[in-house]
Design an enzyme around this catalytic site. Structure first.
Site: not given
Lengths: 166, 625, 578
Positions: C278, C281, C298, C318, C357, C360, C365, C503
């Site tokens: 990142e 990036e 994230c 990102s 999560k 996710e 993908e 988190c």
């Protein structure tokens, strides 16, 4: 087949026209505080109920979560989230009407139409609803079919009245 | 924009029209001009008064007597039982249950030839050969019309007529000669208490809001008339809408607000239409808007439609509804007068309350306070309904007895039946009995008896009414109308209803009765808003005064009034049955069998007690046992 | 300070103006029970459990502001009877299968019922909605346990501005519902799980995957690798009675080994890897000027929130996968090769402080060669449940260290667990990469702290200014996004975490009841533990993580290079706003 196609293009045109009306109504209320309920009234006026796709448009335009709109729409009994029959029968269940036998009238309607209260007949002709006081206590017991008020009812009068609308 | 002088000019111009609508004692051919007043309230409109007006106009023009007659569609006359009602001035002849087919004869006989049309004359106005004016009937004699003033005498859709009957005079007086404090003082001194149910002193409410130091304040008119069986607010909006507009502007001036809202039930289309029209007229005349009468005072009113939620009669719920949310009440404090609509100081007054304001300003606080009792001043409008002869709307001075209202004005119980109970206060109120008939009607007496004034529903019940079923009816209503926010009301009313269902189903126990009382008390104590706090009243008052009926359901499995389905059954009297087979053909559950021309029999096991056989039998052979 | 005097149960007490009666009484040691009240989230005074007597009335103390001279009675017969009735009524409409309820023992309704000595439910009858919605991979809803307190609605709507659920219908039929009663999976829910954290009962829980993981462990053909997120280790101890903010890294690793995992890795490594990707990036976007601000990716709650609500700005996110997904991808490629195990036989389990999560982990993908990067995601709570089920005496475990090679994470990776952490970690690396020399101070305190939106302009050694915004809580994120849409704000770099505080207060963390959360600043305590975890590391910067260096040298090549793109980057999907 051809006939159906014409129908659908008419339907689409009608749908567009209705949606335009909704958008116009939203424009009118958009900047006003507390616009949601007036807009829902307009939508119900235009469609006869509150269709989900239209409420999505309302959600977008008024910048309100759809869940909130659903919460409001399902709170108020005046709003309906399902389409109704051609004729909506409201039997007044205000106290004056109840004391004068509205329940028997309602029961008879339910028997005659073969639908439960708040239900719509299979042929989509009638929706039977028990409603709050219509304020015509002098005519108790009262029901309305569409705009028309029928007062001083007795259960026996029910079949004849319904026949007028069949 | 109209100035004070313009209003005076309108008054002068329109006065003569109103003068025609009085009983002068004249009769017959000496009368050169008649006013035909047709009730345009919801009740009479429902029974076709609009068609009657059209027919009248057509007949009158076909006789070419337009210059000698006016036809006016007015607000409610009150005696809805007899609708459609037509009153002809100056004689004051009262025609009841008029039909379109009556019109040609009525016009010809009365309007053309000066002889009242006998067929539809209200029976109670006959005094031997003589026909009295309606004002002399029992129904009207004892009434004092302040809030219902103009209902029935003016065309509510013509602002000039309102102005001519002293309309907007109070607003002018307030804006040009009185300070805010003086206005509030006058309302306080009058002793006017909120007519929507709470009975809070109106002037005090205004004072709280006036004291708040905020730029933006609001006046809300609560026209979400929810009590099933009360329709005075609707009648006022339909019959005298400007009185509410005028009062809202006065309230706005008093508390320092320049925006008002009226929250009115969407189920009242005529009221909404008339009020909206009145608003347009008031705006056009500059009686709403900027710089009213050139005094610099600005006031506007917007209409908001309710959407079918009884709880929105509660102040905070109503506010949230206008804000566009679910109508769920929030705790008080903070009171709306401090923190109301969009967090701003807000007063909420009921329609009937507001309809008194202009008269209080014009006639003075002492005048108003001279009517009524020590703590309940003025008049109260009641909607008489149920098992009473004269169903309708009456306005009586506070302090009148229940007996006077029910038996004198209301004409007693129809069909020779026996009076059993009177229910006041709607779903929040209670049922009173024979022994209370001589009690006076005022806020505190009714409350002390376990009922309440409420918004003015007054439902009369006779011996055929089951009081347990009545309690069940009200609980079904409150359970349905509970917003669902607070625990005691959401679950408690459901549990009360379940217990009542059990009892009316013949399955109740003494423990249920005890629990019913216990839970009722807890719901009253612990609920968040007035809906929950008063919801158990119908249960508690019926248990208190009609305990024996509960006991009959529980211990004897009997419904003394013959109402509760599970506790009754239908039987065919073989003596009376002619064997016409109609009942058998109509029975939805095929429970009736027999041979034509011989007595039929109901199979109790298959009978669903729908009562169709009872209704259809032409020989009264079906009996409830 | 402006104070007033009030009387509670006959005792005069002085309180700050604006204090509620509930707060005032609790300060006096009077334990007024409450259910619907959750400070800052729900002030509806609807449950009526906290009523007190003031004059002739019973008033809910949670929203009653104390006034000078107010006389309050908290323990009269009237008060007790009313409270008991309300709780009894709630119980009468509640699925009382407490013995098998995941909230058993920690249920606030159960506690209140016990406290009020309720031994019998007097009023019984029909129960309202009993609908269960098990469609979401992250969150389960069970209406039969719902007491309609509205805390979840406050969390979802008011705080997070997700508005996936709200009150619907009315009276006894009232339900908490998505729009048109759709399943949660078909709603705009972003799976943040803040509703679970707010729920006082077992009506909202995570979609449990405990048995899936047990099954994998029990399967001899599977090589089960576990990794743990930084926020788990500073909260897990709470499930075993340890004070809030206790670091239990070593015990956690020991427990994971005893549960039977074949390798215990640290997601902090994945965090370091994220920073490499990142950070690179960011530098490339800064130089191209395209798709700025770069928004962190994230946080899966935030990502789904973007997909639903700001689909035209997805290019700003990102493209980096989140740390545990990167780590999963590396485990199933590089590590598998090192270990000589067929990646098809590797099961990657992530222990996360997060319910999003789970969703996710199931994203199509986020897979490679038909293998999900991560197979199962367990929350901190589920891990605790497994440890308890296995009979492990957690408190007395000896500390153990993570396995290598993915067991080393830098301090920068550790602070990913709290708001500002990703930004700070990125700055540590970006700063050094641009200056080309080591940094003296590593701590960027400007991005730390609990204010909802933290804006800073940071000058890089090359003179470039980076305008940063660090946001936590989706409500704050929405406000900032809308301000950007209106053109009122613009940034180069945005760190967003869906949950308030990051988190550490994720939807998978130990649930703290309403009363405790009033007394203890949970966010601050856990954040403090996170920062001390960072300070305890010798390596504080991601690019200094020796295994990171090895990974690039041996396997990935360059950050943002071809293989890195294939394994470590992803794309996003436009989702319906409704």
């Amino acid at each position: 087949m051809e006939h159906q196609q014409t129908c659908s293009s008419v339907d689409i045109a009608e749908a567009d026209e209705k949606l335009e009306k909704v958008k116009h109504a939203i424009e009118q209320f958009k900047l006003m505080k507390g616009a949601l309920i007036p807009v829902l009234h307009e939508v119900q006026d235009i469609y006869g109920f509150l269709p989900e796709p239209v409420l999505q448009v309302v959600s977008e335009e008024l910048n309100l979560p759809l869940s909130e709109i659903y919460g409001v729409a399902s709170f108020y009994h005046f709003f309906s989230l399902t389409p109704k029959g051609e004729h909506v029968i409201h039997v007044c269940m205000g106290t004056a009407c109840y004391i004068k036998g509205a329940q028997a009238v309602l029961d008879r309607l339910s028997t005659e139409l073969k639908v439960p209260v708040q239900g719509t007949t299979e042929d989509n002709k009638f929706t039977l609803e028990a409603t709050r006081c219509l304020g015509a206590c002098g005519l108790a017991p009262v029901m309305t079919i569409g705009e028309k008020v029928h007062g001083r009812l007795v259960p026996n009068a029910v079949p004849k009245i319904i026949n007028e609308y069949k | 924009m109209k100035l004070l002088t313009d209003l005076d000019a309108i008054r002068t111009l329109t006065q003569s029209r109103l003068d025609n609508r009085r009983i002068t004692g004249a009769s017959g051919e000496s009368i050169t001009f008649r006013s035909v007043m047709v009730c345009g309230g919801t009740g009479c409109t429902s029974s076709d008064s609009n068609t009657i007006i059209a027919a009248l106009e057509q007949e009158i023009s076909s006789h070419g007597i337009e210059s000698q007659v006016e036809v006016v569609r007015t607000g409610c006359f009150g005696l809805c039982e007899l609708g459609p009602v037509v009153i002809v001035y100056p004689e004051g002849i009262f025609y009841s249950r008029v039909e379109v087919k009556d019109i040609p004869a009525l016009v010809e006989q009365h309007l053309l030839n000066g002889k009242p049309y006998d067929k539809k004359i209200y029976e109670k106005t006959r005094h031997g050969e003589e026909i009295l004016s309606f004002e002399e009937t029992d129904f009207y004699k004892k009434q004092v019309r302040i809030a219902l003033r103009n209902c029935g005498t003016i065309d509510p859709e013509v602002i000039d007529e309102y102005i001519a009957s002293d309309g907007y005079k109070a607003l002018a007086q307030v804006l040009t000669t009185m300070s805010r404090e003086q206005v509030i003082d006058t309302v306080k001194q009058s002793g006017l208490r909120g007519r929507g149910g709470g009975g809070f002193l109106t002037g005090l409410k205004w004072e709280f809001a006036a004291k708040q130091n905020k730029q933006q304040k609001y006046v809300i008119c609560n026209a979400d008339e929810g009590d099933p069986g009360a329709f005075m607010d609707r009648s006022i909006l339909e019959g005298n809408p400007h009185s509410v507009i005028e009062a809202m502007a006065i309230a706005g001036y008093a508390i320092g607000a320049n925006q008002g809202f009226i929250y009115v039930r969407a189920e009242y289309p005529i009221a909404v239409q008339r009020f909206t029209k009145a608003l347009d007229q008031a705006r056009e005349y500059g009686l709403l808007g900027d710089d009213i009468f050139g005094t610099g005072f600005t006031f506007n009113i917007d209409v908001r439609l309710g959407a079918g939620a009884f709880v929105c009669g509660e102040e905070t719920a109503l506010i949230h509804s206008i804000e566009g949310h679910r109508g769920m009440p929030t705790p008080k404090p903070p009171f709306p007068a401090v923190e109301g609509l969009w967090g701003m100081p807000t007063i909420i007054n009921n329609v009937e309350t507001l309809a008194n304001i202009a008269q209080i300003i014009l006639n003075g606080a002492e005048w108003y306070a001279s009517i009524g009792t020590e703590k309940s001043k003025g008049t109260k409008v009641f909607a008489l309904g149920g098992k009473v002869v004269n169903t309708g709307l009456v306005e009586v001075p506070m302090g009148i007895t229940l007996r006077e209202v029910i038996f004198e004005i209301g004409g007693g119980i129809p069909g020779g039946k026996k009076f059993k109970a009177v229910q006041t206060g709607g779903p929040s109120g209670g049922c009173l009995t024979e022994e209370h008939l001589d009690c006076t009607i005022d806020f505190d007496t009714l409350t002390s008896l376990g009922s309440m004034m409420g918004s003015g529903g007054m439902i009369i019940m006779d011996e055929d009414t089951c009081m347990v079923d009545v309690a069940r009816f009200y609980l079904d209503f409150t359970r349905d109308e509970s917003c669902g926010k607070c625990t005691p009301c959401r679950i408690g009313t459901k549990r009360l209803l379940e217990m009542l269902d059990k009892i009316t189903d013949g399955k109740g126990t003494m423990e249920d009765l005890e629990n019913l009382e216990q839970l009722s008390l807890q719901i009253k104590n612990a609920s968040l808003c007035a809906l929950g706090q008063t919801a158990p009243n119908p249960v508690l008052s019926t248990i208190k005064y009609f305990r024996d009926e509960y006991m009959a359901h529980i211990t004897d499995s009997k419904c003394p009034a013959g109402v509760c389905k599970s506790l009754i059954s239908y039987e065919i009297d073989a003596e009376l049955c002619r064997g016409c087979s109609l009942c058998a053909r109509k029975c939805p559950s095929d429970a009736i069998s027999g041979k034509v021309k011989e007595p039929y029999v109901i199979d109790k096991a298959t009978c669903i007690k729908c009562g169709v056989c009872f209704d259809v039998c032409k020989f009264k052979a079906v009996a409830i046992v | 300070m402006n104070t007033i005097k009030i009387m509670i149960d006959g005792l005069e007490t002085e309180v700050v103006k604006g204090t509620t009666v509930l707060e005032a009484a609790r300060d006096q040691g009077i334990n007024i029970p409450s259910l619907c009240y959750l400070k800052g989230v729900n002030h509806s005074s609807s449950c009526r459990v906290c009523v007190v007597e003031v004059g002739p009335r019973l008033i809910a103390s949670c929203t009653l502001i104390a006034e000078e001279g107010m006389k309050i009675l908290t323990n009269t017969k009237k008060v007790r009877d009313a409270r008991r009735t309300s709780v009894e009524l709630l119980l009468s409409d509640h699925d009382r299968e407490c013995l098998s309820c995941s909230r058993g023992g920690g249920c606030e309704l159960q506690t209140v019922s016990n406290d009020l000595n309720i031994r019998k439910v007097t009023y019984t009858g029909e129960q309202s909605s009993r609908e269960k919605d098990y469609t979401s991979p992250a969150i389960l809803r069970d209406a039969s346990k719902c007491i309609l307190c509205g805390r979840c609605v406050g969390a979802c709507g008011t705080v997070q501005t997700v508005g996936a659920i709200g009150f619907a219908k009315r009276g006894f039929d009232t339900v908490i519902s998505t729009a048109f009663g759709r399943s949660l999976a078909e709603s705009t829910c972003v799976n943040c799980g803040q509703c679970i954290m707010a729920c006082p009962v077992g009506a909202l829980t995570e979609h449990e995957n405990i048995s899936d993981v047990w099954n994998a462990i029990a399967d001899p053909g599977k090589y089960v690798v576990v990794q743990t997120a930084p926020a788990v280790r500073v909260a897990l101890g709470e499930e075993f009675g340890m004070p809030v903010g206790t670091r239990t890294t070593g015990k956690m690793v020991a427990a994971l080994r005893r549960l039977g995992f074949d390798k215990v890795f640290d997601t902090n490594f994945g965090a370091d890897l994220t920073i490499m990707e990142e950070g690179t990036e960011l530098l490339s976007r800064l130089s191209s000027g395209q798709n700025l601000p770069l928004m962190t990716s994230c946080c899966p709650g935030w990502v789904k929130f973007m997909e639903h609500n700001f689909p035209d700005m997805l290019d700003n996110l990102s493209t980096c996968k989140s740390p545990h997904e990167m780590e999963g991808a590396v485990i199933k490629s590089y590590v598998a090769g090192k270990l000589g195990i067929d990646p098809q036989n590797i099961v990657v389990v992530s222990i996360m402080p997060c319910t999003a999560k789970k969703f996710e982990g199931a994203r199509e993908e986020l897979s490679h060669e038909n293998m999900q990067d991560v197979d199962w995601v367990l929350t901190t709570r589920e891990l605790a449940a497994m440890i308890k089920e296995a009979g492990i005496d957690f408190a007395n475990l000896k500390d153990e260290a993570f396995d290598n090679p993915l067991g080393i994470g830098s301090g920068a990776g550790a602070i990913f667990g709290t708001t500002g952490g990703v930004a700070e970690a990125a700055l540590r690396t970006v700063f050094e990469l641009t200056s080309g020399k080591p940094l003296d101070t590593v701590e960027y305190t400007v991005v730390r702290g609990m204010s909802g939106i933290k804006e800073n302009t940071i000058e890089l050694p090359d003179g470039k200014q980076i305008r940063t915004a660090v946001v936590h809580g989706l409500g704050n994120a929405r406000r900032l996004m809308e301000a950007m849409q209106r053109g009122e704000k613009s940034y180069d770099f945005m760190e967003v975490m869906a949950c308030a505080g990051g988190c550490i207060t994720g939807g998978g963390q130990p649930i703290v009841d309403a009363k405790t959360s009033e007394k203890i600043d949970i966010k601050a305590a856990r954040a403090k533990a996170i920062y001390s975890e960072d300070e305890a590391q010798t390596i504080r910067k991601s690019h200094n993580n020796p295994f990171i260096k090895v990974l690039y040298e041996e396997f990935l090549g360059e950050p943002n290079g071809h293989l890195a793109h294939e394994l470590l980057h992803t794309h996003y999907t436009v989702r319906s706003k409704y």
